[in-house]
Design a protein around this motif. Structure first.
Motif, mmCIF file in Angstrom:
data_model
loop_
_atom_site.group_PDB
_atom_site.id
_atom_site.type_symbol
_atom_site.label_atom_id
_atom_site.label_comp_id
_atom_site.label_asym_id
_atom_site.label_seq_id
_atom_site.Cartn_x
_atom_site.Cartn_y
_atom_site.Cartn_z
ATOM 1 N N SER A 162 0.839 -1.199 0.000
ATOM 2 C CA SER A 162 0.000 0.000 0.000
ATOM 3 C C SER A 162 0.873 1.247 0.000
ATOM 4 O O SER A 162 1.769 1.383 0.834
ATOM 5 C CB SER A 162 -0.920 0.025 1.227
ATOM 6 N N THR A 168 -1.350 -1.131 -4.384
ATOM 7 C CA THR A 168 -2.555 -0.319 -4.236
ATOM 8 C C THR A 168 -2.190 1.082 -3.768
ATOM 9 O O THR A 168 -1.413 1.245 -2.826
ATOM 10 C CB THR A 168 -3.514 -0.946 -3.195
ATOM 11 N N GLU A 169 -2.757 2.086 -4.424
ATOM 12 C CA GLU A 169 -2.522 3.481 -4.029
ATOM 13 C C GLU A 169 -3.661 3.924 -3.109
ATOM 14 O O GLU A 169 -4.512 4.737 -3.465
ATOM 15 C CB GLU A 169 -2.437 4.366 -5.273
ATOM 16 N N ASP A 170 -3.672 3.381 -1.895
ATOM 17 C CA ASP A 170 -4.791 3.634 -0.989
ATOM 18 C C ASP A 170 -4.386 4.384 0.273
ATOM 19 O O ASP A 170 -5.119 4.404 1.257
ATOM 20 C CB ASP A 170 -5.496 2.326 -0.622
ATOM 21 N N PHE A 197 -5.587 6.495 6.626
ATOM 22 C CA PHE A 197 -5.105 5.131 6.481
ATOM 23 C C PHE A 197 -5.027 4.437 7.843
ATOM 24 O O PHE A 197 -5.359 3.251 7.959
ATOM 25 C CB PHE A 197 -3.732 5.129 5.805
ATOM 26 N N ARG A 233 -2.218 -6.355 4.348
ATOM 27 C CA ARG A 233 -1.106 -5.678 3.692
ATOM 28 C C ARG A 233 0.209 -6.163 4.291
ATOM 29 O O ARG A 233 0.327 -6.325 5.501
ATOM 30 C CB ARG A 233 -1.226 -4.154 3.864
ATOM 31 N N VAL A 251 3.675 -1.076 3.892
ATOM 32 C CA VAL A 251 2.985 0.209 3.758
ATOM 33 C C VAL A 251 4.020 1.327 3.770
ATOM 34 O O VAL A 251 5.130 1.158 4.288
ATOM 35 C CB VAL A 251 1.964 0.432 4.889
#
Length: 419
Positions: free
Chosen positions: A83, A116-118, A125, A141, A144
């Motif tokens: 992430s 993932t670009e979350d 987050f 995940r 990160v």
């Protein structure tokens, strides 16, 4: 974000945090801003605050304890779930859906990256993953990217895994000396930098009619700039720059120093010298000349300067604030060894240069500059990408705050900026 989700996520948070977060969300900028809501997160730092939100604090345990380690499935499952922030990895020039260095990692190791670009901001987050972390569950995940103070929080809470030195030998060797020992992760036991962030002074020379703006004092006191100045809504960056301008060390400041910095900014608000406090949405106003000068993030200025040659930046004589976004393996991650291999991969100078050429942020990898000079000479010559030795000596970090300081300082800052 739907308001139902907003209310669920922020239920129980201090009111200044809710107001700041809601204002940013309703402005439509939350998903674009690389650093839009960092300031609001700090009020939720402490274990007591988490408990007040109905989330029990995790036991404060070492990175290798059974409380945050899990059975590693890396050998049988050749994948890593990663992430990151939007637009924070290099892409293929011909196909922007492909990521050059991530694809190279898969080709070299056989490990597939589910990317993932979350991560749109640290606090949002953290809200996504804290229920799983607090209950001892996998977040889904393996790796990160979070800003230094948030990484420090996860480490303190026992929600980060200590890295295996045997799996990050390249990173251990190649991490630049300046990044080796942050006070929130001494010795880099849990994290390695993904990118460095610089806070500088920027101005539009057309809007200032050719006049240079070189200091925070000028932003706060020059009558020709009145009403055309912005500061950042990230507390550490704005207060840090003011402390430096006052001759104080952001790594060692006292509560009285902080109060003096707040008072100085409050004067700028009261006499309307300061137009407002912003996330990274200052860019459009700076380019158009609606504001003449501001405190800005270096990574933003690279694109702004490319689009508008009137944009200039200055490293103040008294220094600037530097921080990092960092790679971290969360508690209970399913593919820890694979995540460590990905961290190590990015500490090869050639790979680091490809990343820097793609995103325009500072690298913590020694030997990267030489590779970048061949790959992207203009980037290698840009001090916002590769700080000169003189510029590097002016970098300062904002010290880690205690839980009580975090809450008290953020409350004062929220009041200052009208959050």
């Amino acid at each position: 974000m739907a308001f139902k989700a907003f209310n669920e996520l922020t239920d129980g948070l201090p009111e200044p945090v809710r107001r700041a977060w809601e204002r940013s969300l309703t402005s439509g900028r939350a998903a674009i801003g690389r650093r839009t809501l960092l300031r609001a997160a700090a009020l939720t730092t402490g274990a007591g605050t988490l408990a007040a939100c109905g989330i029990p604090a995790a036991p404060r345990v070492s990175g290798d304890s059974s409380a945050n380690a899990a059975e590693d499935h890396s050998a049988g499952e050749k994948e890593v779930v990663f992430s990151n922030w939007p637009l924070y990895v290099d892409t293929d020039e011909k196909d922007k859906q492909k990521h050059g260095t991530l694809d190279a990692f898969t080709a070299a190791t056989g490990i597939t990256v589910k990317y993932t670009e979350d991560v749109n901001d640290n606090v949002e987050f953290f809200g996504k993953i804290k229920p799983q972390l607090a209950s001892g569950q996998d977040t889904g995940r393996d790796l990160v990217v979070l800003t230094d103070w948030m990484c420090g929080r996860l480490i303190r809470l026992g929600w980060a895994q200590k890295l295996d030195p045997a799996n990050v030998t390249t990173a251990i060797t190649n991490v630049d000396a300046r990044f080796r020992a942050p006070d929130w992760d001494p010795g880099r036991l849990y994290t390695y930098p993904w990118a460095g962030i610089q806070v500088v002074v920027a101005y539009n020379k057309k809007a200032t009619k050719g006049k240079e703006v070189t200091s925070v004092s000028q932003l706060l006191d020059d009558p020709e700039l009145k009403g055309r100045v912005t500061f950042l809504s990230e507390m550490r960056d704005t207060i840090g720059m003011v402390l430096l301008d006052m001759g104080k060390d952001p790594a060692k400041f006292t509560a009285d120093d902080y109060a003096a910095a707040i008072a100085r900014l409050q004067k700028g608000v009261d006499n309307k010298q300061i137009r407002r406090f912003t996330g990274n949405d200052y860019g459009q106003e700076l380019s158009s000349g609606d504001i003449a000068a501001c405190v800005a993030w270096g990574g933003d200025l690279i694109q702004l300067r490319a689009d508008n040659p009137d944009i200039e930046f200055v490293v103040p004589e008294k220094g600037y604030i530097a921080s990092t976004d960092n790679l971290l393996v969360p508690a209970r991650a399913r593919h820890k060894a694979n995540a460590e291999k990905l961290i190590d991969f990015y500490y090869q100078p050639k790979i680091a240069a490809q990343l820097v050429a793609g995103i325009g942020y500072v690298s913590a990898v020694t030997g990267m500059k030489e590779e970048l000079a061949t790959l992207a000479p203009d980037s290698a010559a840009n001090p916002l990408v590769v700080p000169t030795p003189e510029m590097a000596t002016k970098a300062h970090v904002f010290r880690t705050l205690t839980e009580s300081e975090e809450s008290g300082f953020e409350e004062k800052f929220s009041k200052l900026i009208g959050a």
